[in-house]
Design a protein around this motif. Structure first.
Motif, PDB file in Angstrom:
ATOM      1  N   LYS A   1       2.128   0.516  -4.522  1.00  0.00           N
ATOM      2  CA  LYS A   1       1.036   1.041  -5.354  1.00  0.00           C
ATOM      3  C   LYS A   1       1.478   1.161  -6.814  1.00  0.00           C
ATOM      4  O   LYS A   1       0.670   0.993  -7.736  1.00  0.00           O
ATOM      5  CB  LYS A   1       0.588   2.407  -4.840  1.00  0.00           C
ATOM      6  CG  LYS A   1      -0.305   2.332  -3.620  1.00  0.00           C
ATOM      7  CD  LYS A   1      -1.692   1.876  -4.042  1.00  0.00           C
ATOM      8  CE  LYS A   1      -2.663   1.865  -2.888  1.00  0.00           C
ATOM      9  NZ  LYS A   1      -3.927   1.162  -3.250  1.00  0.00           N
TER      10      LYS A   1
ATOM     11  N   SER B   1      -0.908  -4.645   3.424  1.00  0.00           N
ATOM     12  CA  SER B   1      -0.556  -3.459   4.221  1.00  0.00           C
ATOM     13  C   SER B   1      -0.238  -3.893   5.649  1.00  0.00           C
ATOM     14  O   SER B   1      -0.370  -5.077   5.993  1.00  0.00           O
ATOM     15  CB  SER B   1      -1.734  -2.481   4.237  1.00  0.00           C
ATOM     16  OG  SER B   1      -2.715  -2.938   5.151  1.00  0.00           O
ATOM     17  N   SER B   2       0.102  -2.934   6.496  1.00  0.00           N
ATOM     18  CA  SER B   2       0.371  -3.275   7.897  1.00  0.00           C
ATOM     19  C   SER B   2      -0.905  -3.709   8.607  1.00  0.00           C
ATOM     20  O   SER B   2      -0.849  -4.351   9.645  1.00  0.00           O
ATOM     21  CB  SER B   2       0.999  -2.089   8.623  1.00  0.00           C
ATOM     22  OG  SER B   2       0.084  -1.015   8.687  1.00  0.00           O
TER      23      SER B   2
ATOM     24  N   THR C   1       0.821  -1.220   0.000  1.00  0.00           N
ATOM     25  CA  THR C   1       0.000   0.000   0.000  1.00  0.00           C
ATOM     26  C   THR C   1       0.850   1.264   0.000  1.00  0.00           C
ATOM     27  O   THR C   1       0.313   2.371   0.086  1.00  0.00           O
ATOM     28  CB  THR C   1      -0.906   0.005   1.246  1.00  0.00           C
ATOM     29  OG1 THR C   1      -0.096  -0.343   2.379  1.00  0.00           O
ATOM     30  CG2 THR C   1      -2.042  -0.991   1.093  1.00  0.00           C
TER      31      THR C   1
ATOM     32  N   SER D   1       4.985   6.690   7.771  1.00  0.00           N
ATOM     33  CA  SER D   1       3.941   5.667   7.747  1.00  0.00           C
ATOM     34  C   SER D   1       3.684   5.060   9.133  1.00  0.00           C
ATOM     35  O   SER D   1       2.598   4.575   9.387  1.00  0.00           O
ATOM     36  CB  SER D   1       4.284   4.578   6.722  1.00  0.00           C
ATOM     37  OG  SER D   1       5.564   4.075   6.929  1.00  0.00           O
TER      38      SER D   1
ATOM     39  N   ALA E   1       7.856  -3.886   2.598  1.00  0.00           N
ATOM     40  CA  ALA E   1       7.414  -3.308   3.877  1.00  0.00           C
ATOM     41  C   ALA E   1       8.611  -2.850   4.695  1.00  0.00           C
ATOM     42  O   ALA E   1       9.589  -3.584   4.852  1.00  0.00           O
ATOM     43  CB  ALA E   1       6.614  -4.339   4.663  1.00  0.00           C
TER      44      ALA E   1
END
Ligand SMILES: NC(=O)C1=CN([C@@H]2O[C@H](COP(=O)(O)OP(=O)(O)OC[C@H]3O[C@@H](n4cnc5c(N)ncnc54)[C@H](OP(=O)(O)O)[C@@H]3O)[C@@H](O)[C@H]2O)C=CC1
Ligand SMILES: C[C@H]1O[C@H](OP(=O)(O)OP(=O)(O)OC[C@H]2O[C@@H](n3cnc4c(=O)[nH]c(N)nc43)[C@H](O)[C@@H]2O)[C@@H](O)[C@@H](O)C1=O
Length: 327
Positions: free
Chosen positions: A15, A42-43, A10, A326, A70
């Motif tokens: 993306k 995502s996380s 994400t 983030s 990540a």
């Protein structure tokens, strides 16, 4: 059937990979191929700092391939302020992902390093074999050592378990879906956001440092294609630098002026001129290995990529990441 799990799916780079997979012609070198299933995590799907959540994610999707993006990511100022956190979070994430990939017999993992992992004092251009030849720049040693360890882990997993783990080394990335935080983002998204506010509020557009440092920038959608190439066509443990040409360095002053031009911001940029805000002077990286393997590759011209990024920012201001880093 291949199941490709993109961790950090994400974020800026994740993306962009999703965009390329969806928009390049099906079956082409960078487009979706029959029998492929892509998962962008995502996380919220799993906090990869946690071993159990990491295993649950792998057991849920059973990936055959992983593009591991990540990370706790930020620009110079985020890295400078939170060295222990950058070291610990990224070490935990990388250790969990690689260990889990090994025990679940994932066929291939590409992890993501950065040109800031290279030694601060080294002959230029940076090339793949120089990663471990000296300490990284002091401003981001927490992040840099955590990322360097991935290369060590990749070699260890290959030698002990025969794993097909490798890594990519991008330069400074920018594009749609970036983190546009004023203080903690990388330079291009931070300056786009600052110039936007300066124009909107009639305030000065302040750039950190004296404008002299040089950087290579890669558009996220170009980088996405290179990751897809590496996934499909490169099966060696040694990293590959994913970068524009070593001569395509741009000064921060020129970056700021390009943003001023794109916004048509008459007042121009002001440089804070605090030398300790410059970070590393330069870190030019060679893309000779990449081009030798991939053959022809058309990078998007910088000004076009910048315009596309600014358009995306303006169209998505309400939902863009304009807060903190983030995590
Ligand atoms: N941006 C750049 O200039 C450069 C980036 N890189 C590397 O490229 C990769 C991608 O970076 P980029 O896209 O810019 O980063 P972003 O900050 O845009 O995205 C980070 C991604 O990682 C996820 N993430 C963060 N922490 C965790 C966690 N604890 N558990 C699970 N997922 C997590 C985020 O999920 P969520 O959306 O839920 O927060 C998000 O998807 C990183 O490995 C980075 O180190 C390398 C060189 C330069
Ligand atoms: C990709 C790489 O990114 C980080 O390193 P960096 O290359 O220094 O990246 P940066 O984008 O933050 O800054 C580039 C230059 O730009 C100048 N600059 C001006 N004004 C702003 C500004 O407003 N924000 C920022 N961030 N920089 C500014 C700033 O002074 C510096 O000279 C690493 O820590 C590491 O995390 C990493 O992997």
């Amino acid at each position: 059937m291949s199941v490709i799990l993109v961790t950090g799916g994400t974020g800026l780079v994740g993306k962009a990979i999703e965009y390329v997979i969806q928009n390049e012609p099906e079956g082409s070198r960078f487009g979706r191929r029959p029998g492929e299933k892509w998962i962008f995590a995502s996380s919220r799907d799993a906090d990869l700092r946690d071993a159990k959540q990491t295993l649950d994610l792998f057991e849920k999707h059973k990936p055959t391939h992983v593009i591991h993006l990540a990370a706790l990511v930020g620009g110079l100022f985020a890295n400078r302020e939170r060295k222990a956190t950058f070291l610990r979070d990224n070490s935990l994430i990388n250790d969990n992902v690689l260990h889990t990939a090994r025990i679940t017999k994932t066929q291939k993992v590409i992890s993501c390093l950065s040109t800031c992992v290279f030694p601060a004092k080294i002959d230029y251009p940076l090339t793949e074999e120089k990663v471990h030849l000296g300490p990284p720049h002091d401003s981001n040693f927490g992040y840099a050592y955590a990322k360097r360890m991935v290369d060590v882990q990749n070699h260890a997993y290959k030698e002990e378990f025969g794993c097909n783990f490798t890594s990519a080394i991008p330069t400074n990335v920018f594009g749609p879906h970036d983190n546009f935080d004023l203080k903690h983002a990388h330079v291009i998204p931070a300056l786009i956001h600052k110039c936007y506010l300066a124009q909107k509020n009639g305030t000065p557009f302040k750039v950190m440092g004296d404008g002299s440092p040089l950087r290579q920038f890669i558009y996220s959608r170009d980088l996405a294609k290179l990751f897809i190439w590496q996934l499909r066509e490169y099966d060696h443990v040694e990293p590959v630098i994913l970068s524009v040409d070593e001569h395509d360095e741009i000064s921060i002053r020129d970056v700021a002026n390009s943003i001023v031009r794109a916004f048509k911001f008459d007042a121009g940029a002001q440089f804070e001129n605090e030398l300790n805000d410059n970070g590393q002077d330069r870190k030019p990286a060679s893309n000779a290995k990449l081009l030798g393997l991939i053959g022809e590759f058309q990078f998007t011209p910088f000004e076009q990529a910048l315009d596309e990024t600014i358009s995306w920012f303006l169209d998505n201001y309400a939902n863009a990441r304009i807060g903190q880093t983030s995590h």
